[in-house]
Design a protein around this motif. Structure first.
Motif, PDB file in Angstrom:
ATOM      1  N   LEU A   1     -11.644 -48.002  -2.530  1.00  0.00           N
ATOM      2  CA  LEU A   1     -12.263 -47.615  -3.656  1.00  0.00           C
ATOM      3  C   LEU A   1     -12.920 -49.237  -4.212  1.00  0.00           C
ATOM      4  O   LEU A   1     -12.265 -49.977  -4.004  1.00  0.00           O
ATOM      5  N   GLU A   2     -13.847 -49.191  -4.878  1.00  0.00           N
ATOM      6  CA  GLU A   2     -14.292 -50.310  -5.712  1.00  0.00           C
ATOM      7  C   GLU A   2     -13.921 -50.122  -6.839  1.00  0.00           C
ATOM      8  O   GLU A   2     -13.728 -49.116  -7.457  1.00  0.00           O
ATOM      9  N   TRP A   3     -13.755 -51.549  -7.752  1.00  0.00           N
ATOM     10  CA  TRP A   3     -13.087 -51.321  -8.983  1.00  0.00           C
ATOM     11  C   TRP A   3     -13.804 -52.338  -9.920  1.00  0.00           C
ATOM     12  O   TRP A   3     -14.291 -53.523  -9.558  1.00  0.00           O
ATOM     13  N   TRP A   4     -14.023 -52.229 -11.157  1.00  0.00           N
ATOM     14  CA  TRP A   4     -14.114 -53.223 -12.062  1.00  0.00           C
ATOM     15  C   TRP A   4     -13.610 -53.064 -13.377  1.00  0.00           C
ATOM     16  O   TRP A   4     -13.200 -51.931 -13.582  1.00  0.00           O
ATOM     17  N   MET A   5     -13.678 -53.812 -14.404  1.00  0.00           N
ATOM     18  CA  MET A   5     -13.094 -53.863 -15.822  1.00  0.00           C
ATOM     19  C   MET A   5     -14.160 -54.268 -16.841  1.00  0.00           C
ATOM     20  O   MET A   5     -14.853 -54.711 -16.490  1.00  0.00           O
ATOM     21  N   VAL A   6     -14.095 -53.258 -17.752  1.00  0.00           N
ATOM     22  CA  VAL A   6     -15.007 -53.343 -18.863  1.00  0.00           C
ATOM     23  C   VAL A   6     -14.169 -53.381 -20.227  1.00  0.00           C
ATOM     24  O   VAL A   6     -13.138 -52.537 -20.515  1.00  0.00           O
ATOM     25  N   GLN A   7     -14.681 -54.226 -21.031  1.00  0.00           N
ATOM     26  CA  GLN A   7     -13.891 -54.215 -22.455  1.00  0.00           C
ATOM     27  C   GLN A   7     -14.664 -52.938 -23.245  1.00  0.00           C
ATOM     28  O   GLN A   7     -15.695 -53.546 -23.610  1.00  0.00           O
ATOM     29  N   THR A   8     -14.052 -51.870 -23.459  1.00  0.00           N
ATOM     30  CA  THR A   8     -14.946 -50.917 -23.990  1.00  0.00           C
ATOM     31  C   THR A   8     -14.571 -50.667 -25.529  1.00  0.00           C
ATOM     32  O   THR A   8     -15.380 -49.909 -26.151  1.00  0.00           O
ATOM     33  N   ARG A   9     -13.483 -51.116 -25.778  1.00  0.00           N
ATOM     34  CA  ARG A   9     -13.169 -50.994 -27.098  1.00  0.00           C
ATOM     35  C   ARG A   9     -13.204 -52.478 -27.857  1.00  0.00           C
ATOM     36  O   ARG A   9     -13.490 -53.268 -27.499  1.00  0.00           O
ATOM     37  N   LYS A  10     -12.029 -52.618 -29.124  1.00  0.00           N
ATOM     38  CA  LYS A  10     -12.236 -53.979 -29.543  1.00  0.00           C
ATOM     39  C   LYS A  10     -11.278 -55.011 -28.653  1.00  0.00           C
ATOM     40  O   LYS A  10     -10.801 -54.647 -27.628  1.00  0.00           O
ATOM     41  N   SER A  11     -11.431 -56.324 -29.134  1.00  0.00           N
ATOM     42  CA  SER A  11     -11.089 -57.374 -28.105  1.00  0.00           C
ATOM     43  C   SER A  11      -9.376 -57.412 -28.074  1.00  0.00           C
ATOM     44  O   SER A  11      -8.933 -57.974 -27.270  1.00  0.00           O
TER      45      SER A  11
ATOM     46  N   ALA B   1      -6.553 -53.198 -24.570  1.00  0.00           N
ATOM     47  CA  ALA B   1      -6.430 -53.533 -23.067  1.00  0.00           C
ATOM     48  C   ALA B   1      -8.111 -53.073 -22.577  1.00  0.00           C
ATOM     49  O   ALA B   1      -8.550 -52.266 -22.981  1.00  0.00           O
ATOM     50  N   THR B   2      -8.257 -53.677 -21.469  1.00  0.00           N
ATOM     51  CA  THR B   2      -9.693 -53.301 -20.832  1.00  0.00           C
ATOM     52  C   THR B   2      -9.365 -52.068 -20.044  1.00  0.00           C
ATOM     53  O   THR B   2      -8.416 -51.650 -19.889  1.00  0.00           O
ATOM     54  N   THR B   3     -10.430 -51.325 -19.831  1.00  0.00           N
ATOM     55  CA  THR B   3     -10.795 -50.086 -19.000  1.00  0.00           C
ATOM     56  C   THR B   3     -11.071 -50.626 -17.873  1.00  0.00           C
ATOM     57  O   THR B   3     -12.122 -51.313 -17.414  1.00  0.00           O
ATOM     58  N   ILE B   4     -10.508 -49.928 -16.525  1.00  0.00           N
ATOM     59  CA  ILE B   4     -10.545 -50.036 -15.303  1.00  0.00           C
ATOM     60  C   ILE B   4     -11.226 -48.804 -14.679  1.00  0.00           C
ATOM     61  O   ILE B   4     -10.911 -47.889 -14.875  1.00  0.00           O
ATOM     62  N   PHE B   5     -12.412 -49.160 -14.048  1.00  0.00           N
ATOM     63  CA  PHE B   5     -13.294 -48.156 -13.473  1.00  0.00           C
ATOM     64  C   PHE B   5     -13.114 -48.170 -11.717  1.00  0.00           C
ATOM     65  O   PHE B   5     -13.116 -49.378 -11.230  1.00  0.00           O
TER      66      PHE B   5
END
Length: 103
Positions: A74-84, A87-91
């Motif tokens: 699997l490929e993965w990356w993290m995005v800050q989807t909510r307030k700082s 926690a970040t969301t891992i895709f």
């Protein structure tokens, strides 16, 4: 360096003509300005260009399980989807079928 007045791309000197590869605009180089440009006769040598497919993996990978095709890479990356302060969301994306989900 000059730019195309029509599309704004850089004009490339070739055979004493400034040529735009974006829209096809051409401009002759004045005799008194020929020393300002390095004119190469053939800039289209494509023998040393390495062409790869569109599927170039530049994302980090991990071991996991795709719930659609049961692939284990699997490929993965993290995005800050909510307030700082949250926690970040891992895709995750399957390297075989392209299925994407988040954790």
């Amino acid at each position: 360096m000059e730019f195309c007045p029509d599309c704004g791309k850089v004009l490339i000197p070739k055979h004493n003509i400034l040529h735009c590869y974006g829209c096809g605009y051409e401009k002759m180089i004045a005799e008194e300005n020929k020393n300002d440009y390095v004119i190469e006769e053939d800039v289209s040598d494509k023998q040393n260009i390495i062409i790869t497919g569109d599927k170039v993996n530049t994302m980090p990978t991990t071991n996991g399980l795709c719930y659609r095709c049961h692939n284990r890479e699997l490929e993965w990356w993290m995005v800050q989807t909510r307030k700082s302060d949250e926690a970040t969301t891992i895709f995750y994306r399957c390297t075989k079928c392209g299925n994407t989900w988040r954790r």
